[in-house]
Design a protein around this motif. Structure first.
Motif, PDB file in Angstrom:
ATOM      1  N   SER A  38     -30.964 -10.078   0.998  1.00  0.00           N
ATOM      2  CA  SER A  38     -31.548 -10.520  -0.264  1.00  0.00           C
ATOM      3  C   SER A  38     -32.063 -11.954  -0.206  1.00  0.00           C
ATOM      4  CB  SER A  38     -30.508 -10.396  -1.389  1.00  0.00           C
ATOM      5  OG  SER A  38     -30.035  -9.074  -1.516  1.00  0.00           O
ATOM      6  N   ASP A  39     -31.807 -12.628   0.911  1.00  0.00           N
ATOM      7  CA  ASP A  39     -32.199 -14.029   1.074  1.00  0.00           C
ATOM      8  C   ASP A  39     -33.318 -14.119   2.108  1.00  0.00           C
ATOM      9  OD1 ASP A  39     -32.411 -16.739   1.807  1.00  0.00           O
ATOM     10  OD2 ASP A  39     -30.285 -17.107   1.423  1.00  0.00           O
ATOM     11  N   PRO A  40     -34.515 -14.530   1.700  1.00  0.00           N
ATOM     12  CA  PRO A  40     -35.644 -14.593   2.637  1.00  0.00           C
ATOM     13  C   PRO A  40     -35.349 -15.426   3.884  1.00  0.00           C
ATOM     14  CG  PRO A  40     -36.414 -14.897   0.382  1.00  0.00           C
ATOM     15  CD  PRO A  40     -34.913 -14.933   0.334  1.00  0.00           C
ATOM     16  N   GLU A  41     -34.530 -16.462   3.752  1.00  0.00           N
ATOM     17  CA  GLU A  41     -34.223 -17.316   4.898  1.00  0.00           C
ATOM     18  C   GLU A  41     -33.238 -16.668   5.860  1.00  0.00           C
ATOM     19  OE1 GLU A  41     -32.951 -21.137   3.629  1.00  0.00           O
ATOM     20  OE2 GLU A  41     -34.818 -21.612   2.571  1.00  0.00           O
ATOM     21  N   GLN A  42     -32.494 -15.672   5.378  1.00  0.00           N
ATOM     22  CA  GLN A  42     -31.454 -15.059   6.196  1.00  0.00           C
ATOM     23  C   GLN A  42     -31.762 -13.614   6.587  1.00  0.00           C
ATOM     24  OE1 GLN A  42     -27.687 -15.563   4.153  1.00  0.00           O
ATOM     25  NE2 GLN A  42     -27.926 -17.772   4.004  1.00  0.00           N
ATOM     26  N   LYS A  43     -32.831 -13.062   6.068  1.00  0.00           N
ATOM     27  CA  LYS A  43     -33.125 -11.657   6.330  1.00  0.00           C
ATOM     28  C   LYS A  43     -33.324 -11.398   7.826  1.00  0.00           C
ATOM     29  CE  LYS A  43     -35.878  -7.752   4.745  1.00  0.00           C
ATOM     30  NZ  LYS A  43     -36.060  -7.176   6.081  1.00  0.00           N
ATOM     31  N   ALA A  44     -33.917 -12.333   8.532  1.00  0.00           N
ATOM     32  CA  ALA A  44     -34.113 -12.161   9.975  1.00  0.00           C
ATOM     33  C   ALA A  44     -32.781 -12.049  10.705  1.00  0.00           C
ATOM     34  CB  ALA A  44     -34.934 -13.321  10.537  1.00  0.00           C
ATOM     35  N   TRP A  45     -31.767 -12.775  10.228  1.00  0.00           N
ATOM     36  CA  TRP A  45     -30.441 -12.662  10.835  1.00  0.00           C
ATOM     37  C   TRP A  45     -29.919 -11.239  10.646  1.00  0.00           C
ATOM     38  CZ3 TRP A  45     -27.749 -17.315   7.908  1.00  0.00           C
ATOM     39  CH2 TRP A  45     -28.527 -18.479   8.091  1.00  0.00           C
ATOM     40  N   ALA A  46     -30.042 -10.760   9.402  1.00  0.00           N
ATOM     41  CA  ALA A  46     -29.550  -9.420   9.089  1.00  0.00           C
ATOM     42  C   ALA A  46     -30.284  -8.351   9.900  1.00  0.00           C
ATOM     43  CB  ALA A  46     -29.698  -9.139   7.598  1.00  0.00           C
ATOM     44  N   ASP A  47     -31.580  -8.542  10.071  1.00  0.00           N
ATOM     45  CA  ASP A  47     -32.378  -7.551  10.803  1.00  0.00           C
ATOM     46  C   ASP A  47     -32.028  -7.506  12.284  1.00  0.00           C
ATOM     47  OD1 ASP A  47     -33.667  -6.893   8.467  1.00  0.00           O
ATOM     48  OD2 ASP A  47     -35.450  -8.121   8.868  1.00  0.00           O
ATOM     49  N   SER A  48     -31.373  -8.542  12.789  1.00  0.00           N
ATOM     50  CA  SER A  48     -31.042  -8.586  14.222  1.00  0.00           C
ATOM     51  C   SER A  48     -29.754  -7.848  14.555  1.00  0.00           C
ATOM     52  CB  SER A  48     -30.936 -10.038  14.693  1.00  0.00           C
ATOM     53  OG  SER A  48     -29.749 -10.658  14.196  1.00  0.00           O
ATOM     54  N   VAL A  49     -29.017  -7.404  13.531  1.00  0.00           N
ATOM     55  CA  VAL A  49     -27.715  -6.775  13.781  1.00  0.00           C
ATOM     56  C   VAL A  49     -27.617  -5.439  13.054  1.00  0.00           C
ATOM     57  CG1 VAL A  49     -26.562  -9.004  14.068  1.00  0.00           C
ATOM     58  CG2 VAL A  49     -26.591  -7.907  11.807  1.00  0.00           C
ATOM     59  N   ARG A  50     -26.615  -4.664  13.441  1.00  0.00           N
ATOM     60  CA  ARG A  50     -26.245  -3.470  12.693  1.00  0.00           C
ATOM     61  C   ARG A  50     -24.753  -3.544  12.407  1.00  0.00           C
ATOM     62  NH1 ARG A  50     -27.126  -1.762  17.878  1.00  0.00           N
ATOM     63  NH2 ARG A  50     -25.315  -0.953  19.029  1.00  0.00           N
ATOM     64  N   ILE A  51     -24.344  -2.867  11.354  1.00  0.00           N
ATOM     65  CA  ILE A  51     -22.931  -2.818  10.984  1.00  0.00           C
ATOM     66  C   ILE A  51     -22.242  -1.710  11.757  1.00  0.00           C
ATOM     67  CG2 ILE A  51     -21.354  -2.168   9.123  1.00  0.00           C
ATOM     68  CD1 ILE A  51     -23.098  -3.704   7.195  1.00  0.00           C
ATOM     69  N   VAL A  52     -21.106  -2.049  12.364  1.00  0.00           N
ATOM     70  CA  VAL A  52     -20.272  -1.072  13.067  1.00  0.00           C
ATOM     71  C   VAL A  52     -18.896  -1.093  12.422  1.00  0.00           C
ATOM     72  CG1 VAL A  52     -19.285  -0.376  15.273  1.00  0.00           C
ATOM     73  CG2 VAL A  52     -21.531  -1.482  15.219  1.00  0.00           C
ATOM     74  N   PHE A  53     -18.349   0.083  12.153  1.00  0.00           N
ATOM     75  CA  PHE A  53     -17.040   0.194  11.522  1.00  0.00           C
ATOM     76  C   PHE A  53     -15.977   0.517  12.573  1.00  0.00           C
ATOM     77  CE2 PHE A  53     -20.082   1.227   8.171  1.00  0.00           C
ATOM     78  CZ  PHE A  53     -19.614   0.470   7.105  1.00  0.00           C
ATOM     79  N   PRO A  54     -15.364  -0.501  13.181  1.00  0.00           N
ATOM     80  CA  PRO A  54     -14.278  -0.220  14.134  1.00  0.00           C
ATOM     81  C   PRO A  54     -13.067   0.320  13.389  1.00  0.00           C
ATOM     82  CG  PRO A  54     -14.413  -2.566  13.717  1.00  0.00           C
ATOM     83  CD  PRO A  54     -15.562  -1.948  12.984  1.00  0.00           C
ATOM     84  N   THR A  55     -12.169   0.942  14.112  1.00  0.00           N
ATOM     85  CA  THR A  55     -10.936   1.458  13.520  1.00  0.00           C
ATOM     86  C   THR A  55      -9.741   0.979  14.333  1.00  0.00           C
ATOM     87  OG1 THR A  55     -10.980   3.480  14.855  1.00  0.00           O
ATOM     88  CG2 THR A  55     -12.090   3.554  12.700  1.00  0.00           C
ATOM     89  N   PHE A  56      -8.567   1.052  13.745  1.00  0.00           N
ATOM     90  CA  PHE A  56      -7.351   0.880  14.512  1.00  0.00           C
ATOM     91  C   PHE A  56      -7.081   2.168  15.273  1.00  0.00           C
ATOM     92  CE2 PHE A  56      -6.585  -2.193  11.035  1.00  0.00           C
ATOM     93  CZ  PHE A  56      -6.329  -3.317  11.812  1.00  0.00           C
ATOM     94  N   GLU A  57      -6.496   2.063  16.444  1.00  0.00           N
ATOM     95  CA  GLU A  57      -6.118   3.270  17.176  1.00  0.00           C
ATOM     96  C   GLU A  57      -5.109   4.047  16.334  1.00  0.00           C
ATOM     97  OE1 GLU A  57      -4.623   1.812  20.851  1.00  0.00           O
ATOM     98  OE2 GLU A  57      -6.591   1.233  21.627  1.00  0.00           O
ATOM     99  N   GLY A  58      -5.485   5.259  15.962  1.00  0.00           N
ATOM    100  CA  GLY A  58      -4.622   6.061  15.105  1.00  0.00           C
ATOM    101  C   GLY A  58      -4.752   5.736  13.634  1.00  0.00           C
ATOM    102  N   GLY A  59      -5.708   4.876  13.276  1.00  0.00           N
ATOM    103  CA  GLY A  59      -5.896   4.491  11.881  1.00  0.00           C
ATOM    104  C   GLY A  59      -7.360   4.459  11.510  1.00  0.00           C
ATOM    105  N   GLY A  60      -7.685   3.696  10.483  1.00  0.00           N
ATOM    106  CA  GLY A  60      -9.067   3.607  10.023  1.00  0.00           C
ATOM    107  C   GLY A  60      -9.569   2.181  10.041  1.00  0.00           C
ATOM    108  N   THR A  61     -10.643   1.944   9.307  1.00  0.00           N
ATOM    109  CA  THR A  61     -11.272   0.625   9.231  1.00  0.00           C
ATOM    110  C   THR A  61     -10.515  -0.259   8.233  1.00  0.00           C
ATOM    111  OG1 THR A  61     -13.446   1.544   9.752  1.00  0.00           O
ATOM    112  CG2 THR A  61     -13.403  -0.592   8.661  1.00  0.00           C
ATOM    113  N   HIS A  62     -10.244  -1.506   8.653  1.00  0.00           N
ATOM    114  CA  HIS A  62      -9.484  -2.437   7.825  1.00  0.00           C
ATOM    115  C   HIS A  62     -10.227  -2.748   6.530  1.00  0.00           C
ATOM    116  CE1 HIS A  62      -7.171  -5.858   6.487  1.00  0.00           C
ATOM    117  NE2 HIS A  62      -8.186  -6.685   6.665  1.00  0.00           N
ATOM    118  N   MET A  63      -9.498  -2.646   5.411  1.00  0.00           N
ATOM    119  CA  MET A  63     -10.075  -2.878   4.095  1.00  0.00           C
ATOM    120  C   MET A  63      -9.415  -4.079   3.423  1.00  0.00           C
ATOM    121  SD  MET A  63     -12.190  -0.360   4.114  1.00  0.00           S
ATOM    122  CE  MET A  63     -12.809  -0.377   2.423  1.00  0.00           C
TER     123      MET A  63
END
Length: 335
Positions: A224-249
């Motif tokens: 939502s920030d024109p100055e930071q959108k390029a940063w966001a476009d350079s990455v993707r979100i990955v949801f890691p999990t704990f072994e035997g568990g889920g993503t930390h909330m």
């Protein structure tokens, strides 16, 4: 109806909020602009005015100093750690509500009724689209692997969000395993921890590292920030999990103060914040996940993909805060 008082920035003065009939006084860690849509909707529906004071730091200390004279009815915090600081200071009271129990899953509320989650966010990995392959990031445990040596960026280990993550590692694996994990992550850092979550994404964009730890909602803020959108476009979100568990909330949450001069109206606001309408407004405004099951995520948040939330009760994570902070300091994570 008397109009609401304007949102107050506590840093500008120490004048107490007035305690008047048909009003609720809130101390909030959340910035006023992120709360205003909720305030407006609640007042329009109920006729109850809401006065919000932005308290960036020292909320627990302020409430202790004010004691029974405190005008605050509710506190809103941005994470479980700060919520527990207020609860542990002994300035909140237990709330029993069938509405809250029905709307908020057990893992996101205190068994004793001292606090309730309102929205959730995941502590995820931001990964470079250019330098990190799909499937290369899997679990939190994997972040201590040698394959990430010199490739990880993160904010300070003593930051509340990271302390909560370490607390979750302790709850899952025990202190000894958590210490080894923390040492492994430190050995893989590309640079000394500094700045906030968005600064780490900027570092990925600049080629200083390949992955970073961060909260999901920062992606919404960056795009939502024109100055930071390029940063966001350079990455993707990955949801890691704990072994035997889920993503930390983690959560944003609410608690009723012990003093609460407007208890009945404050309870109405708490229950309303767990309603479908409020959950939609709150989640969309803050790019977070609704805590109430069945309430749709915003289109932007849905675009980040599906994941399995960890089922570990946040009360268990909060109970590990002191041990987690001690581990961060023991391994000199920021050194």
């Amino acid at each position: 109806m008397r109009p609401s008082l304007p949102l107050l920035a506590l840093a500008l003065g120490s004048t107490a909020l007035p305690a008047l009939a048909d009003e609720v006084n809130v101390y909030s860690h959340r910035q006023p602009e992120l709360i205003q849509p909720l305030v407006d909707a609640f007042t329009a529906e109920t006729g109850i005015d809401v006065n919000v004071a932005f308290v960036d730091k020292g909320m627990a200390e302020r409430l202790v100093a004010e004691g029974d004279r405190s005008p605050a009815d509710l506190v809103l915090t941005v994470d479980i750690a700060r919520l527990m600081q207020v609860v542990d200071a002994g300035v909140t009271q237990a709330v029993t509500s069938d509405v809250l129990a029905a709307n908020i899953p057990a893992e996101f509320r205190d068994p004793a009724g001292q606090w309730f989650g309102l929205t959730t966010r995941a502590r995820i990995v931001y990964a470079s689209k250019e330098r990190v392959a799909d499937g290369e990031v899997t679990t939190y445990e994997d972040l201590a692997s040698d394959k990430w040596k010199g490739r990880i960026c993160t904010r300070s280990g003593t930051n509340d969000y990271n302390v909560a993550l370490v607390g979750a590692v302790i709850a899952h694996k025990g202190e000894d395993a958590a210490k080894g994990w923390l040492e492994g992550v430190k050995a893989n850092l590309a640079k000394k921890p500094d700045g906030g979550d968005r600064d780490q994404v900027k570092a990925i964009w600049a080629g200083e590292c390949d992955i970073s730890l961060g909260n999901t909602y920062y992606m919404g803020q960056m795009v939502s920030d024109p100055e930071q959108k390029a940063w966001a476009d350079s990455v993707r979100i990955v949801f890691p999990t704990f072994e035997g568990g889920g993503t930390h909330m983690n959560i944003s949450g609410v608690a009723m103060t012990k003093a609460a001069p407007n208890r009945e109206a404050a309870l109405k606001l708490m229950e309303w914040l767990s309603s479908d309408e409020a959950q939609r407004i709150y989640a969309e405004t803050n790019h977070e996940f609704p805590v109430k099951p069945g309430v749709a995520r915003s289109a932007l948040v849905q675009g980040w993909g599906e994941f399995t939330p960890d089922s570990l009760n946040l009360a268990e994570i909060a109970a590990q805060r002191a041990a987690a902070l001690k581990l961060v300091e023991t391994v000199d994570f920021d050194g």
